[in-house]
Design an enzyme around this catalytic site. Structure first.
Site, PDB file in Angstrom:
ATOM      1  NE  ARG A 178      59.807 -21.331  12.636  1.00 52.69           N
ATOM      2  CZ  ARG A 178      60.323 -20.121  12.377  1.00 52.69           C
ATOM      3  NH1 ARG A 178      59.801 -19.382  11.438  1.00 52.69           N
ATOM      4  NH2 ARG A 178      61.359 -19.671  13.051  1.00 52.69           N
TER       5      ARG A 178
ATOM      6  CG  ASP B  60      55.358 -13.751   9.504  1.00 55.43           C
ATOM      7  OD1 ASP B  60      55.400 -14.538  10.466  1.00 55.43           O
ATOM      8  OD2 ASP B  60      56.196 -13.774   8.578  1.00 55.43           O
TER       9      ASP B  60
END
Length: 439
Positions: free
Chosen positions: A129, A312
């Protein structure tokens, strides 16, 4: 001031019960982290309501206090922050490395003081990330950014608005650049901006403090810089990921659950997939009811930025598909390491094969309880869902990851009828007592 101790707790679950009843979800962690960081940009008192009572919030509030801001915890869901007493732009609190949202202090402090030094962020290990898009935005506004000694350092003489095109629709970069730009001179345009609900929530919060942001929720955000921000009282939106987790748990256990305190529009990608699988979904103004009376079918899913299917929710959906009829394929389009939990699900009897960024899920008729370890936040929630379905007892270790994003998770599951407890991993007597109680 704020609790940060870590206990070696575990969840223990006796599976096989259909969830039923009503549950209210908490408020959005991802919005809260950005909003709390932005609160230091005002020299007046800001009141933030509807905070989720989770560890990540405590860590960030401690970091905010460490730079000199006044942090007054009114109760577990409300805090007052005054950034007028900030006396340093160096965020070196070691705990801050444990959460990804720490980098929002970069944009907030840079925007207000034209300087920020923040420890590199952590969070769940679900893949690379990078913060290159954050850096790109800061540099476009006139800052010099360097990484040294484990810290990100951003400095500027002045911040001046600019036209910024993001290479990817990054939520973190969008929020960080918004905060840096709200007090910059002139106009900033962010193209290919992230459209997630928590981006809109942070923008709305900044606007409540006097910022001039338009277009949040679209792929072009326009910001006109203002000289200063003022105090505000603001309430955070409901957590769409928590809501989705309970919706999937209802479908997986063949239950009947009404999830309250939810914005149905935020759930459309998940709702469509549940209906496609054969579940019944009924929407209300601020609630969604999910009913599954039979074994559900198969589907194909690719995770995408909002309004696509959220990354998610991918682990939880995989846990559901693992007990659905037929073969499903899930493509992870955001994070490359997000299938690490599949090995843990395999201990419970799933038939899932991972090939690159694809998971081929062959549904099985039943799962069996096992001892598993949560490798990250959403994977931990997926293991809980699998445990609720499985025959026998499931123990889930390292639940500190789960508690980073879910408030009172085990209590809410019990309120829906689940046999689930949180207990000390070393307390064998409590484990035996629970097993005897639930049979």
């Amino acid at each position: 001031m704020i609790r940060l101790e870590i206990k070696m707790d575990q969840y223990i679950i006796k599976g096989g019960k259909a969830l039923a009843g009503e549950i209210s979800v908490s408020w959005a962690k991802n919005a809260a982290l950005g909003i709390l960081a932005a609160a230091v940009m005002a020299d007046e008192t800001v009141t933030v309501e509807n905070l989720p009572d989770i560890r990540d919030i405590d860590i960030l509030l401690n970091a905010i206090a460490s730079v000199g801001a006044v942090v007054e915890r009114i109760d577990k869901h409300c805090v007052r922050i005054n950034g007028g007493t900030v006396n340093t732009i160096i965020v070196a609190n070691d705990n801050i490395r444990k959460i990804r949202g720490s980098y929002y202090l970069l944009g907030a402090l840079l925007g207000k003081y034209k300087s920020a030094h923040v420890l590199l962020p952590g969070g769940c290990d679900i893949g690379s990330r990078p913060i290159d898009q954050h850096i790109k935005g800061f540099e476009a506004l006139g800052a010099t950014v360097r990484i040294q000694h484990g810290m990100i350092e951003a400095e500027a003489v002045d911040l001046v608005g600019n036209h910024i095109y993001l290479d990817m629709a990054s939520v973190g970069a969008t929020i960080n650049i918004m905060m840096a730009a709200v007090m910059a001179e002139g106009q900033t345009i962010i193209e290919n901006s992230a459209k997630e609900p928590h981006v809109v929530d942070v923008a709305n919060f900044l606007n409540s403090m006097g910022a001039n942001i338009k277009g949040a929720g679209t792929d072009v955000i326009r910001i006109v810089g203002v000289p200063k921000l003022h105090g505000s009282t603001y309430s955070i939106i409901p957590d769409q990921i928590e809501a989705g987790t309970f919706m999937i748990a209802a479908a997986a256990t063949k239950g009947d659950v009404t999830v309250r305190n939810v914005i149905p529009r935020h759930m459309e990608a998940l709702t469509a997939k549940l209906v496609e699988l054969g579940a019944e979904v009924e929407e209300f103004d601020d609630a969604i009811r999910v009913v599954a009376t039979k074994r559900l079918g198969s589907t194909q899913i690719k995770t995408l930025p909002y309004p696509g299917f959220p990354t998610d929710m991918q682990p939880q959906m995989t846990a559901l598909l693992a007990v659905c009829a037929g073969t499903s394929i899930i493509t992870e389009g955001i994070y490359e390491n997000r299938f690490k939990y599949v090995d843990e699900l395999a201990r419970m009897g799933t038939n899932i094969k991972v090939e690159g960024n694809n998971a081929i899920v062959n549904g099985v008729a039943e799962l069996t309880g096992a001892s598993v370890v949560a490798p990250d936040l959403r994977a931990g929630a997926a293991l809980v869902i699998a445990g609720l379905v499985a025959e026998g007892f499931t123990t889930i270790e390292q639940i500190r990851y789960v508690e980073r994003g879910y408030e009172c998770f085990e209590k809410k599951m019990r309120d829906l009828g689940a046999d689930m407890e949180k207990m000390d991993s070393e307390d064998m007597k409590a484990v035996q007592k629970f097993k005897l109680k639930v049979g």
